[in-house]
Design an enzyme around this catalytic site. Sequence first.
Site, PDB file in Angstrom:
ATOM      1  N   TYR A 123      -5.355   4.711  -4.877  1.00 26.43           N
ATOM      2  CA  TYR A 123      -5.356   5.783  -5.582  1.00 26.43           C
ATOM      3  C   TYR A 123      -6.284   6.315  -6.024  1.00 26.43           C
ATOM      4  O   TYR A 123      -7.560   5.626  -5.932  1.00 26.43           O
ATOM      5  CB  TYR A 123      -4.286   5.520  -7.234  1.00 26.43           C
ATOM      6  CG  TYR A 123      -3.053   5.394  -6.552  1.00 26.43           C
ATOM      7  CD1 TYR A 123      -2.081   6.040  -5.842  1.00 26.43           C
ATOM      8  CD2 TYR A 123      -2.281   5.117  -8.310  1.00 26.43           C
ATOM      9  CE1 TYR A 123      -0.752   5.192  -5.651  1.00 26.43           C
ATOM     10  CE2 TYR A 123      -0.656   4.681  -8.373  1.00 26.43           C
ATOM     11  CZ  TYR A 123      -0.186   4.615  -6.892  1.00 26.43           C
ATOM     12  OH  TYR A 123       0.953   4.195  -6.851  1.00 26.43           O
ATOM     13  N   LYS A 194      -2.547  -8.674  -2.466  1.00 25.22           N
ATOM     14  CA  LYS A 194      -1.530  -9.099  -1.336  1.00 25.22           C
ATOM     15  C   LYS A 194      -2.593  -9.947  -0.381  1.00 25.22           C
ATOM     16  O   LYS A 194      -2.769  -9.150   0.784  1.00 25.22           O
ATOM     17  CB  LYS A 194      -0.473  -8.206  -0.668  1.00 25.22           C
ATOM     18  CG  LYS A 194      -0.313  -8.366   0.268  1.00 25.22           C
ATOM     19  CD  LYS A 194       1.435  -8.775  -0.146  1.00 25.22           C
ATOM     20  CE  LYS A 194       2.112  -9.348   0.717  1.00 25.22           C
ATOM     21  NZ  LYS A 194       3.830 -10.107   0.473  1.00 25.22           N
ATOM     22  N   ASP A 227       4.893  -9.818  -4.318  1.00 27.48           N
ATOM     23  CA  ASP A 227       6.126 -10.024  -4.594  1.00 27.48           C
ATOM     24  C   ASP A 227       6.609 -11.491  -5.138  1.00 27.48           C
ATOM     25  O   ASP A 227       7.459 -10.811  -6.314  1.00 27.48           O
ATOM     26  CB  ASP A 227       6.634  -9.929  -2.832  1.00 27.48           C
ATOM     27  CG  ASP A 227       5.605 -11.349  -1.860  1.00 27.48           C
ATOM     28  OD1 ASP A 227       4.644 -10.900  -3.090  1.00 27.48           O
ATOM     29  OD2 ASP A 227       5.726 -10.605  -0.887  1.00 27.48           O
ATOM     30  N   ASP A 251       0.855   0.184 -10.462  1.00 31.07           N
ATOM     31  CA  ASP A 251       1.701   0.613 -11.220  1.00 31.07           C
ATOM     32  C   ASP A 251       3.080   0.683 -11.256  1.00 31.07           C
ATOM     33  O   ASP A 251       3.643   0.978 -11.888  1.00 31.07           O
ATOM     34  CB  ASP A 251       1.536   2.527 -10.484  1.00 31.07           C
ATOM     35  CG  ASP A 251       1.720   3.323 -10.411  1.00 31.07           C
ATOM     36  OD1 ASP A 251       2.357   3.960 -11.984  1.00 31.07           O
ATOM     37  OD2 ASP A 251       2.077   4.206 -10.443  1.00 31.07           O
ATOM     38  N   ASP A 255       5.512  -0.812 -14.556  1.00 33.08           N
ATOM     39  CA  ASP A 255       7.005  -0.010 -15.142  1.00 33.08           C
ATOM     40  C   ASP A 255       8.509  -1.020 -14.800  1.00 33.08           C
ATOM     41  O   ASP A 255       9.385  -1.541 -15.912  1.00 33.08           O
ATOM     42  CB  ASP A 255       7.549   0.866 -13.842  1.00 33.08           C
ATOM     43  CG  ASP A 255       7.457   2.463 -14.208  1.00 33.08           C
ATOM     44  OD1 ASP A 255       6.067   2.069 -14.720  1.00 33.08           O
ATOM     45  OD2 ASP A 255       8.076   3.527 -13.691  1.00 33.08           O
TER      46      ASP A 255
END
Length: 356
Positions: A123, A194, A227, A251, A255
């Site tokens: 981003y 990751k 993950d 992000d 949530d």
Amino acid sequence: MKTVVALGGEGIGIEVVEATCELLTAAGFPLKILTPPHGESSQRTHGSPLPDETKRLCGEADGVLFGAAGSPASSAVVSYLRWQQDAYAGVRPVKYYRGAASPLANPDGIDFIVLRENSEGLYPGREGDLAELRRVMPDLSDRTGRRVADYGEGRFAVKLVTRKGAERIARFACELTRKRKARGHAGKLTCVTKSNVLRLSDGLFREIVEGVVKSYPELTYEHFHVDDAARRVLRFPQSMDVVLCMNLYGDVLSDLAAEAAGGLGMAPSGCFGDRWAYFESVHGSAPDIAGRSIANPTATILSSVMMLWHMGLDAEARRLEAAVARVYADSKHLTRDQGGTATTRELSRAVLDALR
Ligand code: NAD
């Protein structure tokens, strides 16, 4: 008296910011709240989604509270508040208040922070056509040897990690974890990348975080791939303290974590730079419920609690958060997302009653 600039943005952002400002004013907190033009209406009246005068007021204010973005005009406001002002640290508290609608069987004691690196990673978006990438880097290949030139028509996005960006968020994370430890939390920093797949970019982020954390021997440290981290946030939320995530991972995980603690309607945030901060809920403009007065204002009220702390109004912050907790424990004035029937204003007025 502290000055606050309140920018509703769009959709439910406008509704929840109005309800929160009404609450802060009725509570008698020492605040002067300004609501300068911005967003789509300002685009029409002033020819800009964020006129210079609004920027000036934001720059001079003690606190800035934002609602939510949706359209390009309101996204331009976020772009200014977050990226142009370099608010690189997205602090997203995840706390369960008894009475909130968590889907977990045992949400008691959930109280951690998702710390999102706001300024780099994928981003705010550096994208292009694959043909352009082929022109400048024809031999760029993945680890299996497949070159960009071997792909057909398509697009690409660039993920960016800098030493400076990783170092400053790592230091912010360690300082935050240390401050929380002083308040009785575990003093544990969890880093999420990751790096097993993105060895150079995520690998650099991880390596830098691990270097910085060495100068904080009082903290515990762990690293999980994103993950695995998602699974752990859901399965062992009470074991989390400060979870430092690269931008996109933060992000998504914030949530997920918000949902574990009761939902997006309750998830606040503050975005911090070295000399700048603003506060906003984690949720967006929610076009599916906008204009119906059913949005949960708690995320914005709790964002204003973070803003009060930031402005040094500690007693007011403590009282307001305690009032929110009482409204949830009482469970009589909760919005639809929490299983209740209250409107946005009914919930914020219940918080006001609980304050008095
Ligand atoms: P969203 O967060 O707006 O809504 C997701 C779901 O959660 C919806 O079903 C919505 O009704 C519900 N929800 C969200 N906040 C709620 C609240 N306070 N009370 C009750 N229910 C609530 O995400 P979306 O639908 O994916 O995005 C809508 C728009 O918002 C998009 O344009 C997106 O780009 C933008 N967005 C902006 C921000 C921001 O301003 N920081 C953040 C996320 C999304």
